[in-house]
Design a protein around this motif. Structure first.
Motif, PDB file in Angstrom:
ATOM      1  N   TYR A 112     -50.555  27.292  11.385  1.00 33.26           N
ATOM      2  CA  TYR A 112     -51.762  26.743  12.302  1.00 33.26           C
ATOM      3  C   TYR A 112     -52.427  28.107  12.694  1.00 33.26           C
ATOM      4  CZ  TYR A 112     -54.077  25.082  16.612  1.00 33.26           C
ATOM      5  OH  TYR A 112     -54.952  24.923  17.486  1.00 33.26           O
ATOM      6  N   ASN A 115     -54.738  29.435   9.860  1.00 38.95           N
ATOM      7  CA  ASN A 115     -55.934  28.505  10.046  1.00 38.95           C
ATOM      8  C   ASN A 115     -56.880  28.653  11.457  1.00 38.95           C
ATOM      9  OD1 ASN A 115     -56.017  27.373   7.260  1.00 38.95           O
ATOM     10  ND2 ASN A 115     -54.936  25.548   8.159  1.00 38.95           N
ATOM     11  N   HIS A 136     -57.383  19.475   8.156  1.00 42.97           N
ATOM     12  CA  HIS A 136     -56.117  19.491   9.255  1.00 42.97           C
ATOM     13  C   HIS A 136     -56.882  20.024  10.468  1.00 42.97           C
ATOM     14  CE1 HIS A 136     -52.610  21.129  11.115  1.00 42.97           C
ATOM     15  NE2 HIS A 136     -51.980  19.812  10.576  1.00 42.97           N
ATOM     16  N   SER A 186     -53.617  16.092   4.773  1.00 38.21           N
ATOM     17  CA  SER A 186     -52.391  15.838   5.329  1.00 38.21           C
ATOM     18  C   SER A 186     -52.440  14.520   6.062  1.00 38.21           C
ATOM     19  CB  SER A 186     -52.217  16.965   6.482  1.00 38.21           C
ATOM     20  OG  SER A 186     -53.136  16.931   7.581  1.00 38.21           O
ATOM     21  N   HIS A 214     -49.449  21.567   1.924  1.00 38.19           N
ATOM     22  CA  HIS A 214     -48.402  20.543   1.535  1.00 38.19           C
ATOM     23  C   HIS A 214     -48.605  20.790  -0.205  1.00 38.19           C
ATOM     24  CE1 HIS A 214     -48.213  18.295   5.057  1.00 38.19           C
ATOM     25  NE2 HIS A 214     -49.432  18.726   5.177  1.00 38.19           N
ATOM     26  N   THR A 243     -48.378  27.502   4.222  1.00 39.11           N
ATOM     27  CA  THR A 243     -47.369  27.733   5.321  1.00 39.11           C
ATOM     28  C   THR A 243     -45.972  27.885   4.554  1.00 39.11           C
ATOM     29  OG1 THR A 243     -46.160  26.241   7.104  1.00 39.11           O
ATOM     30  CG2 THR A 243     -47.893  25.304   5.451  1.00 39.11           C
ATOM     31  N   SER A 245     -43.509  26.783   6.449  1.00 36.85           N
ATOM     32  CA  SER A 245     -42.421  25.764   6.901  1.00 36.85           C
ATOM     33  C   SER A 245     -42.380  24.358   6.359  1.00 36.85           C
ATOM     34  CB  SER A 245     -43.257  25.495   8.381  1.00 36.85           C
ATOM     35  OG  SER A 245     -44.766  24.846   8.243  1.00 36.85           O
ATOM     36  N   GLY A 252     -43.947  29.984   9.354  1.00 40.89           N
ATOM     37  CA  GLY A 252     -44.836  30.913   9.344  1.00 40.89           C
ATOM     38  C   GLY A 252     -45.939  30.496   8.340  1.00 40.89           C
TER      39      GLY A 252
HETATM   40  N1  PMP Z   1     -52.256  22.857   7.401  1.00 46.00           N
HETATM   41  C1  PMP Z   1     -51.980  21.653   7.031  1.00 46.00           C
HETATM   42  C2  PMP Z   1     -52.666  20.762   6.173  1.00 46.00           C
HETATM   43  C3  PMP Z   1     -50.942  21.126   7.860  1.00 46.00           C
HETATM   44  O1  PMP Z   1     -50.395  19.772   7.415  1.00 46.00           O
HETATM   45  C4  PMP Z   1     -50.115  21.897   8.760  1.00 46.00           C
HETATM   46  C5  PMP Z   1     -48.874  21.453   9.322  1.00 46.00           C
HETATM   47  N2  PMP Z   1     -48.439  20.004   9.337  1.00 46.00           N
HETATM   48  C6  PMP Z   1     -50.741  23.178   9.129  1.00 46.00           C
HETATM   49  C7  PMP Z   1     -51.897  23.511   8.193  1.00 46.00           C
HETATM   50  C8  PMP Z   1     -49.962  24.050  10.130  1.00 46.00           C
HETATM   51  O2  PMP Z   1     -48.845  24.720   9.352  1.00 46.00           O
HETATM   52  P1  PMP Z   1     -47.681  25.010  10.489  1.00 46.00           P
HETATM   53  O3  PMP Z   1     -46.878  23.991  10.620  1.00 46.00           O
HETATM   54  O4  PMP Z   1     -47.009  26.151   9.523  1.00 46.00           O
HETATM   55  O5  PMP Z   1     -48.402  25.507  11.780  1.00 46.00           O
END
Ligand code: PMP
Length: 399
Positions: A112, A115, A136, A186, A214, A243, A245, A252
């Motif tokens: 997050y 971005n 997103h 997403s 993704h 990401t 995560s 991260g």
């Molecule tokens: N970009 C997209 C397309 C996502 O789906 C997500 C999280 N769902 C993020 C960015 C943000 O990533 P994070 O969960 O690591 O903050």
């Protein structure tokens, strides 16, 4: 006063707010893909996890994370821009960049924040930012920050290349043009029309910022993401965001790109400058995941795509409405009506399957859906069970 404020805040958020049974249930224990709860309620088969290649809880990731705790402790004790960066952070940045064939990378505390920071740092007063309408929320928020700094923000139709070209043509030739797109969208799970977007960026001298949240490590024969998937090489200036995560089973985010741009982001990206660095165990786990995927990635990605195909085959046979173009682990069950989406998810939950209802503001009004994620770790039995429960829930909630 508190009640009024709480009501106003809730009206801006997800339905159900702080009472939402579906969103805010804390998992007491994970047993593989089963989530077990403290209150004795039905354990849930997780059909909503971003752990696409099944690395969460892997002994190698756990062991490396524990070693990192012993060496550096648990916290991200300072910002990366100050004294928060350990050698492990640098090694991971280099590794992520090499994975993508980029010169360098910069780590953020979350995807997050990567971005949120990128458009604000890359586009200033007079520059133009072009964002796909289904990007997103983190990109949307980042674009608003860029606009607050005087950048022109242009939202183009989802995967609508003619619209993108038309809007690119309006921008003065001398300004920085930044095109931002999800690689896998997403909410809908469809893929970016990469060849056309790359071509448009090259023709108009725009920089493409690609969100591979993704797709990083999960998509493409070598797990290199969407360019790898389409067997293409970038022909435009490219920055990649992803990401840690999701497929890397850590936490991260990062941006990868040309060395000079990444170096300048270390001073300009606010999510990097003003937020604590990632804790060392998160860094170590992500690095271990990349090590593991060097040898096991192909097999695991094969399992993932086999499971996606199996889910699609079984779900379509059961009459579950899915978009025509599903090729990622993000699989939306299209419902439309928001109330019905919430009820369908609740029905699944009561029968032991966790799927997430996506309703406004996560997706457009009237476009509610269930978000299903299939991973390499699901068994065929898991998928059969999930499909049966979703089909039964749709029947039970039919208008
Ligand atoms: N970009 C997209 C397309 C996502 O789906 C997500 C999280 N769902 C993020 C960015 C943000 O990533 P994070 O969960 O690591 O903050």
């Amino acid at each position: 006063m508190e009640e009024t404020l709480a009501r106003q805040v809730a009206a801006r958020g997800l339905p159900g707010g702080s009472d939402a049974v579906l969103y805010h249930r804390a998992i007491a224990r994970l047993e593989g893909l089963m989530a077990v709860y403290d209150d004795g309620s039905t354990p849930q088969l997780l059909m909503t996890t971003y752990d696409y290649l099944g690395l969460q809880g892997h002994p190698l990731l756990n062991a490396r994370a524990k070693e990192a705790i012993d060496a550096f402790g648990t916290g991200g004790h300072c910002t990366g821009a100050a004294a928060g960066m350990f050698v492990a952070h640098r090694r991971l940045e280099e590794r992520l960049a090499a994975w993508l064939g980029q010169e360098d990378a910069i780590l953020f505390p979350s995807g997050y924040q990567a971005n949120l920071s990128a458009p604000q740092a890359l586009a200033g007063a007079g520059d133009w930012v072009f964002s796909d309408s289904l990007n997103h929320a983190s990109i949307v928020d980042g674009c608003h920050l860029a606009r607050a700094r005087g950048a022109q923000l242009r939202v183009f139709g989802h995967n609508d290349i003619a619209d993108l070209r038309r809007q690119l043509a309006l921008a003065p030739s001398e300004v920085t043009k930044l095109v931002i797109c999800d690689a896998v969208f997403s909410a809908d799970g469809d893929l970016l029309r990469l060849a056309d977007v790359d071509d448009a960026c090259r023709r108009y001298g725009a920089v493409l910022l690609l969100d591979e949240a993704h797709s990083f490590a999960a998509l493409g024969p070598h797990g290199r993401g969407i360019y790898d998937h389409f067997a293409l090489r970038p022909t435009c200036a490219l920055l990649t965001m992803a990401t840690l995560s999701k497929t890397l089973a850590s936490v991260g985010g990062f941006l990868a790109g040309p060395g000079a741009v990444i170096a300048s982001l270390r001073g300009a990206a606010r999510g990097y400058v003003f937020s604590a660095a990632l804790p060392a165990p998160a860094v170590a786990a992500a690095h271990a995941a990349l090590d593991l995927l060097e040898t096991e990635g192909e097999q695991r990605r094969g399992d993932l795509s086999g499971n996606i195909s199996y889910f699609l085959h079984r779900a379509r046979a059961a009459g579950i409405p899915l978009p025509a173009d599903c090729r990622s682990g993000v699989l939306p069950v299209l419902i439309g009506d928001e109330r019905r989406a919430l009820e369908t998810a609740d029905h699944c939950r009561r029968h032991g399957v966790m799927v997430v209802p996506f309703v406004w503001p996560v997706c457009a009004r009237g476009a509610a859906r269930l978000r299903v994620n299939v991973t390499a770790r699901h068994t065929r039995l898991d998928i059969d069970t999930a499909v049966a429960r979703i089909a039964a829930a749709l029947e039970a909630t039919a208008p």
